[in-house]
Design a protein around this motif. Sequence first.
Motif, PDB file in Angstrom:
ATOM      1  N   UNK A 177       0.842  -1.194   0.000  1.00  0.00           N
ATOM      2  CA  UNK A 177       0.000   0.000   0.000  1.00  0.00           C
ATOM      3  C   UNK A 177       0.879   1.247   0.000  1.00  0.00           C
ATOM      4  N   UNK A 178       0.678   2.114  -0.970  1.00  0.00           N
ATOM      5  CA  UNK A 178       1.391   3.378  -1.000  1.00  0.00           C
ATOM      6  C   UNK A 178       0.375   4.515  -1.023  1.00  0.00           C
ATOM      7  N   UNK A 179       0.179   5.157   0.121  1.00  0.00           N
ATOM      8  CA  UNK A 179      -0.727   6.306   0.215  1.00  0.00           C
ATOM      9  C   UNK A 179       0.025   7.616   0.040  1.00  0.00           C
ATOM     10  N   UNK A 180       1.317   7.529  -0.222  1.00  0.00           N
ATOM     11  CA  UNK A 180       2.150   8.715  -0.412  1.00  0.00           C
ATOM     12  C   UNK A 180       1.862   9.336  -1.785  1.00  0.00           C
ATOM     13  N   UNK A 181       2.159  10.620  -1.950  1.00  0.00           N
ATOM     14  CA  UNK A 181       1.880  11.308  -3.212  1.00  0.00           C
ATOM     15  C   UNK A 181       2.959  11.060  -4.278  1.00  0.00           C
ATOM     16  N   UNK A 182       4.002  10.314  -3.935  1.00  0.00           N
ATOM     17  CA  UNK A 182       5.038   9.948  -4.899  1.00  0.00           C
ATOM     18  C   UNK A 182       5.233   8.437  -4.880  1.00  0.00           C
ATOM     19  N   UNK A 183       5.794   7.896  -5.955  1.00  0.00           N
ATOM     20  CA  UNK A 183       6.127   6.472  -5.994  1.00  0.00           C
ATOM     21  C   UNK A 183       7.170   6.170  -4.921  1.00  0.00           C
ATOM     22  N   UNK A 184       7.114   4.971  -4.360  1.00  0.00           N
ATOM     23  CA  UNK A 184       8.060   4.538  -3.331  1.00  0.00           C
ATOM     24  C   UNK A 184       8.608   3.160  -3.681  1.00  0.00           C
ATOM     25  N   UNK A 185       9.843   2.897  -3.250  1.00  0.00           N
ATOM     26  CA  UNK A 185      10.451   1.578  -3.409  1.00  0.00           C
ATOM     27  C   UNK A 185      10.161   0.742  -2.174  1.00  0.00           C
ATOM     28  N   UNK A 186       9.582  -0.433  -2.387  1.00  0.00           N
ATOM     29  CA  UNK A 186       9.286  -1.384  -1.325  1.00  0.00           C
ATOM     30  C   UNK A 186      10.241  -2.568  -1.468  1.00  0.00           C
ATOM     31  N   UNK A 187      10.825  -3.016  -0.370  1.00  0.00           N
ATOM     32  CA  UNK A 187      11.670  -4.202  -0.374  1.00  0.00           C
ATOM     33  C   UNK A 187      10.834  -5.375   0.116  1.00  0.00           C
ATOM     34  N   UNK A 188      10.707  -6.405  -0.714  1.00  0.00           N
ATOM     35  CA  UNK A 188       9.896  -7.564  -0.329  1.00  0.00           C
ATOM     36  C   UNK A 188      10.520  -8.262   0.872  1.00  0.00           C
ATOM     37  N   UNK A 189       9.686  -8.844   1.745  1.00  0.00           N
ATOM     38  CA  UNK A 189      10.199  -9.493   2.962  1.00  0.00           C
ATOM     39  C   UNK A 189      11.053 -10.723   2.674  1.00  0.00           C
ATOM     40  N   UNK A 190      11.637 -11.242   3.742  1.00  0.00           N
ATOM     41  CA  UNK A 190      12.530 -12.408   3.689  1.00  0.00           C
ATOM     42  C   UNK A 190      11.848 -13.619   3.058  1.00  0.00           C
ATOM     43  N   UNK A 191      12.669 -14.542   2.566  1.00  0.00           N
ATOM     44  CA  UNK A 191      12.191 -15.733   1.861  1.00  0.00           C
ATOM     45  C   UNK A 191      11.280 -16.616   2.700  1.00  0.00           C
ATOM     46  N   UNK A 192      11.358 -16.530   4.034  1.00  0.00           N
ATOM     47  CA  UNK A 192      10.475 -17.372   4.855  1.00  0.00           C
ATOM     48  C   UNK A 192       9.000 -17.059   4.600  1.00  0.00           C
ATOM     49  N   UNK A 193       8.710 -15.875   4.058  1.00  0.00           N
ATOM     50  CA  UNK A 193       7.332 -15.503   3.736  1.00  0.00           C
ATOM     51  C   UNK A 193       6.973 -15.868   2.296  1.00  0.00           C
ATOM     52  N   UNK A 194       7.959 -16.148   1.493  1.00  0.00           N
ATOM     53  CA  UNK A 194       7.734 -16.535   0.109  1.00  0.00           C
ATOM     54  C   UNK A 194       8.972 -16.239  -0.721  1.00  0.00           C
TER      55      UNK A 194
END
Length: 143
Positions: A87-104
Motif C-alpha cells: 500500500x502506497x498512500x504517499x503522493x510519490x512512488x516509493x520503493x518497497x523491499x519484499x520481505x525475507x524468503x520465509x514468507x515466500x
Amino acid sequence: FEVTIRVIRIRNEHPVFRRRGWFKGRPLHGKGISDITWFRIDGGEMSEEDWQTGFAKSLMVFLNGDGLNELDEDGKRIRDASFLLLFNAHHEALDFTLPAAMFGNNWQLVLDTAAELGDGNGSYAAGTIVQVGARSIVVLSHE
C-alpha cells in the motif's frame, strides 16, 4: 470499472480475502509465520513504534494462505495462496523491499492499480525492490 471487476474476481477466487474470523496475528502452530504480518517498506516487520510514524501510511501486509482455520462444506481444511499487499498512500512512488524468503521465495504480480490492466505479469524474488506508484496498491501472490 475494470480494476473493480478484477478486485472482485480476486476476492471471489481466494478464500484468504473472505475470512469468516479475525486474524490471530501470532505464529501458527508448528510454523514460525503468523496468519497476518505487517511490514515497513524496507521489508522489516512493523513494531508498535512504527505504527506511530507519519510514514505508516505506506506499508505491506502478508496474508498467509495456510493460516485459514476454516473448513469447507466437506469438512476439509481450506487453504489458499499467500498474498502480499503493498500500500502506497504517499503522493510519490516509493520503493518497497519484499520481505525475507520465509514468507515466500517467489511472488507473482496479481494487480497493480497504477499500471495498465494488461501489464499484469511479473515475478519478484524475496528481497527484491518493487516500485509502487503514488497512491496505489500492488497485490502479489505465491503458492
